[in-house]
Design a protein around this motif. Sequence first.
Motif, mmCIF file in Angstrom:
data_model
loop_
_atom_site.group_PDB
_atom_site.id
_atom_site.type_symbol
_atom_site.label_atom_id
_atom_site.label_comp_id
_atom_site.label_asym_id
_atom_site.label_seq_id
_atom_site.Cartn_x
_atom_site.Cartn_y
_atom_site.Cartn_z
ATOM 1 N N GLN A 100 0.890 -1.228 -0.037
ATOM 2 C CA GLN A 100 -0.028 -0.044 0.002
ATOM 3 C C GLN A 100 0.822 1.170 -0.026
ATOM 4 O OE1 GLN A 100 -3.233 -0.011 0.062
ATOM 5 N NE2 GLN A 100 -3.574 -2.390 0.015
ATOM 6 N N ARG A 101 0.572 2.228 -0.908
ATOM 7 C CA ARG A 101 1.516 3.377 -0.890
ATOM 8 C C ARG A 101 0.767 4.493 -0.333
ATOM 9 N NH1 ARG A 101 5.803 2.245 -3.935
ATOM 10 N NH2 ARG A 101 6.602 3.963 -3.721
ATOM 11 N N GLY A 102 0.628 4.358 1.006
ATOM 12 C CA GLY A 102 0.002 5.545 1.802
ATOM 13 C C GLY A 102 -1.657 5.697 2.164
ATOM 14 N N LYS A 103 -1.991 4.401 1.468
ATOM 15 C CA LYS A 103 -3.627 4.327 1.730
ATOM 16 C C LYS A 103 -3.850 2.981 2.279
ATOM 17 C CE LYS A 103 -4.863 7.018 -2.239
ATOM 18 N NZ LYS A 103 -3.854 7.610 -2.822
ATOM 19 N N GLY A 104 -4.850 2.982 2.994
ATOM 20 C CA GLY A 104 -5.489 1.620 3.613
ATOM 21 C C GLY A 104 -4.657 1.390 4.671
ATOM 22 N N PRO A 105 -4.924 0.351 5.602
ATOM 23 C CA PRO A 105 -4.252 0.112 6.948
ATOM 24 C C PRO A 105 -3.068 -0.572 6.830
ATOM 25 C CG PRO A 105 -6.153 -1.458 6.454
ATOM 26 C CD PRO A 105 -5.991 -0.419 5.353
ATOM 27 N N TRP A 106 -2.746 -1.198 5.620
ATOM 28 C CA TRP A 106 -1.331 -1.994 5.522
ATOM 29 C C TRP A 106 -0.344 -0.859 4.891
ATOM 30 C CZ3 TRP A 106 -0.754 -6.382 7.992
ATOM 31 C CH2 TRP A 106 -1.822 -7.211 8.320
ATOM 32 N N GLN A 107 0.033 -0.080 5.737
ATOM 33 C CA GLN A 107 0.956 0.826 5.355
ATOM 34 C C GLN A 107 2.282 0.451 5.993
ATOM 35 O OE1 GLN A 107 0.206 5.100 5.484
ATOM 36 N NE2 GLN A 107 -2.014 4.579 5.349
ATOM 37 N N THR A 108 3.236 -0.236 5.071
ATOM 38 C CA THR A 108 4.596 -0.883 5.066
ATOM 39 C C THR A 108 5.099 -1.045 4.079
ATOM 40 O OG1 THR A 108 5.560 -2.715 6.262
ATOM 41 C CG2 THR A 108 3.386 -3.156 5.267
ATOM 42 N N ALA A 109 6.493 -1.349 4.029
ATOM 43 C CA ALA A 109 6.978 -1.845 2.861
ATOM 44 C C ALA A 109 7.313 -3.331 2.781
ATOM 45 C CB ALA A 109 8.448 -0.981 2.691
ATOM 46 N N GLN A 110 7.042 -3.798 4.145
ATOM 47 C CA GLN A 110 7.292 -5.383 4.077
ATOM 48 C C GLN A 110 5.874 -6.008 4.792
ATOM 49 O OE1 GLN A 110 10.064 -6.819 3.679
ATOM 50 N NE2 GLN A 110 11.099 -4.904 3.141
ATOM 51 N N LEU A 111 5.041 -6.496 3.558
ATOM 52 C CA LEU A 111 3.969 -7.354 3.760
ATOM 53 C C LEU A 111 4.526 -8.475 4.666
ATOM 54 C CD1 LEU A 111 1.845 -6.785 0.867
ATOM 55 C CD2 LEU A 111 1.444 -6.013 2.759
ATOM 56 N N PRO A 112 3.452 -9.197 5.281
ATOM 57 C CA PRO A 112 3.810 -10.525 6.270
ATOM 58 C C PRO A 112 4.171 -11.527 5.172
ATOM 59 C CG PRO A 112 1.308 -9.924 6.032
ATOM 60 C CD PRO A 112 2.064 -8.676 5.593
ATOM 61 N N HIS A 113 4.743 -12.729 5.678
ATOM 62 C CA HIS A 113 5.039 -13.853 4.783
ATOM 63 C C HIS A 113 4.475 -14.892 5.624
ATOM 64 C CE1 HIS A 113 6.172 -15.186 1.060
ATOM 65 N NE2 HIS A 113 6.858 -16.425 1.730
ATOM 66 N N ASN A 411 -7.464 -9.312 9.835
ATOM 67 C CA ASN A 411 -7.318 -7.806 9.659
ATOM 68 C C ASN A 411 -6.656 -7.228 11.092
ATOM 69 O OD1 ASN A 411 -8.563 -7.927 7.166
ATOM 70 N ND2 ASN A 411 -10.372 -7.658 8.241
ATOM 71 N N THR A 412 -5.425 -7.655 11.171
ATOM 72 C CA THR A 412 -4.717 -7.379 12.655
ATOM 73 C C THR A 412 -3.876 -6.146 12.284
ATOM 74 O OG1 THR A 412 -3.106 -9.113 11.912
ATOM 75 C CG2 THR A 412 -5.023 -9.675 13.560
ATOM 76 N N SER A 413 -3.884 -5.509 11.210
ATOM 77 C CA SER A 413 -3.009 -4.219 11.043
ATOM 78 C C SER A 413 -3.107 -3.313 12.134
ATOM 79 C CB SER A 413 -3.633 -3.312 9.618
ATOM 80 O OG SER A 413 -4.952 -3.042 10.006
ATOM 81 N N GLY A 414 -4.184 -2.924 12.735
ATOM 82 C CA GLY A 414 -4.110 -2.073 13.980
ATOM 83 C C GLY A 414 -3.192 -2.829 15.024
#
Length: 545
Positions: A100-113, A411-414
């Motif tokens: 996500q580039r600055g939008k939505g709750p998953w604001q990170t450069a590293q998604l889970p794996h 949906n555990t971004s928070g």
Amino acid sequence: MKDENFVLIIGGGPVGLTAAIELGWRGVPTTLISANTETVRHPKCNSANARSMEFFHRLGLADQIRADGLPSGFSRDTTYVTRYCGHELGRIPRPFTAIQRGKGPWQTAQLPHAISQIRLEPILKRAAESYDCVDVNFGWKLNALTDTADGVLATVENVQSGEQKRIKAQYVIGADGARSPMRKHIGAEMKMLGEFQQRAFMGGSMLSLYIRAPGLLAASGRAPDTLAWIINREVRGFTFAQDGRERWVVHYQVPAGVDWQTLDTKQVIGALLGTDIDFEILSGGPWTGGIALISERFQSASNRIFLVGDAAHLYTPLGGLGMNTGIGDAMNLAWKLAALHDGWGGPALLASYESERRPIGLRNGRHGIDCAKIMGGWEIPADLEEEGPGADQTRAAFGRMCIETDHGQYNTSGIIFGERYEDSPLIFADSSPPPPDDLYNYAPHDRAGARMPHFWLADERSCFDALGRDLSLVVFGDVDFSSFEAAARERALPLTMVRQERAERPETYRSDLVLVRPDHHIAWHGQNAPADPAAVLDRARGQPG
Ligand SMILES: Cc1cc2nc3c(=O)[nH]c(=O)nc-3n(C[C@H](O)[C@H](O)[C@H](O)COP(=O)(O)OP(=O)(O)OC[C@H]3O[C@@H](n4cnc5c(N)ncnc54)[C@H](O)[C@@H]3O)c2cc1C
């Protein structure tokens, strides 16, 4: 094995190993001992969450983890099924499909794996061993620990030869798992979060079986998934893909009153899979679902011994937070020990560990219990596995209910990005009341104590990649920060300046100056340099005046 080091880590699970890598990266002389002779062989944790991946990226391990985990093209979906090869009731696609580039709750450069613990631990062990200042010793158990005036003296024993050695250290990290001898040493007890409830699912004895079943994907006739919840009136359980091809871990809810040792495991797996294809059981063992425990203390009164990971908090695995919260513990503690080792940190750093991490331990532990209550409370319709249009309708409605009530588990971004240390003695807290802690939809906040909201630099790098190893001051625009520099120089305090154009300041940031700790959390922010920048730096480095 060295007979003296700055830090002694007891435990070579994922959390102890991560602490060793972080300390190694920071150049801190560290000894790790682990009673196991090798890394874990039976799968437990299945996913490095996005926050853990941010740290693993910094340590140069993220690419290896992505390569050794589930293949990148393999479906990360969660499904609800009657049997693995039965009816699919519902499917939750992963909530993130791209960075996500600055939008939505998953604001990170590293998604889970998704990576099995059996594949993660060898990566971590090799990484820890690669640092000259880290002395990794598997097959050595702690026998005794004596507190001394300037640290500890440990007696350790080789589990194969019986040889004994003594190690002196100034600080101990107890990463020694659920039974934690270190927790007992500091006289702390585990407390249960809420009441234990026997439930039809995730409330009592569970059996975990690691299988190889090359024909299972084809036999299922369904699109692949990473996680499948198996729901019917005869057996409850779930599967987690281990390699995206032929290996799964299968978990079975042992019915109340049944001794798991009396079970016919082949028959149990056959019932969960709903097929008679061949499979091989590679390993297995019991665990208890639906319980969360937290140590009443996370550190000794002497501030020499610290508990991290399962030694400090033991979760029911729904939501996938046990190891990942432990990695957060290790990352919170390691830079503080390193700051003391390097001479720029003060004693308040150590005192802050429990006050920052125990509230997070409590918060994250409740999530798994809440999920267990939801899944364990489902009433399973009598015709769920029958044929015909009536049963089809039942399945469709039941699947919708599963998705609606259970989606919070994923949906555990928070939970992941929203950890805040607002009451920490190391920060200058914002004066405005804290916003609600929304566990399921991360909203970035630039508040002191929060993880700095992620943003992309003009050169496409993550903001985290521009931070220094120790403290960093992010400067937007031409604001004068020279007094900060001078105060840092006077204290021989490593402070990295991260200069950004004013126009690059993201909307989430209200201030032009942001002081960021080594663990990415904000220590202070302001529109201009404060009247006394030394006081800000001294608090952040645990040496308040
Ligand atoms: C079924 C299941 C699924 C899970 N899924 C997830 C998930 O999806 N996400 C997640 O985050 N977590 C998950 N977990 C939890 C995760 O596996 C644990 O939180 C994790 O293993 C904890 O790591 P640790 O390093 O703290 O402890 P451990 O992995 O337990 O390691 C403890 C270490 O201490 C050593 N030790 C103990 N006593 C001594 C001694 N006296 N001397 C020397 N060494 C000693 C042991 O040898 C071991 O190396 C799951 C757990 C289970 C059971």
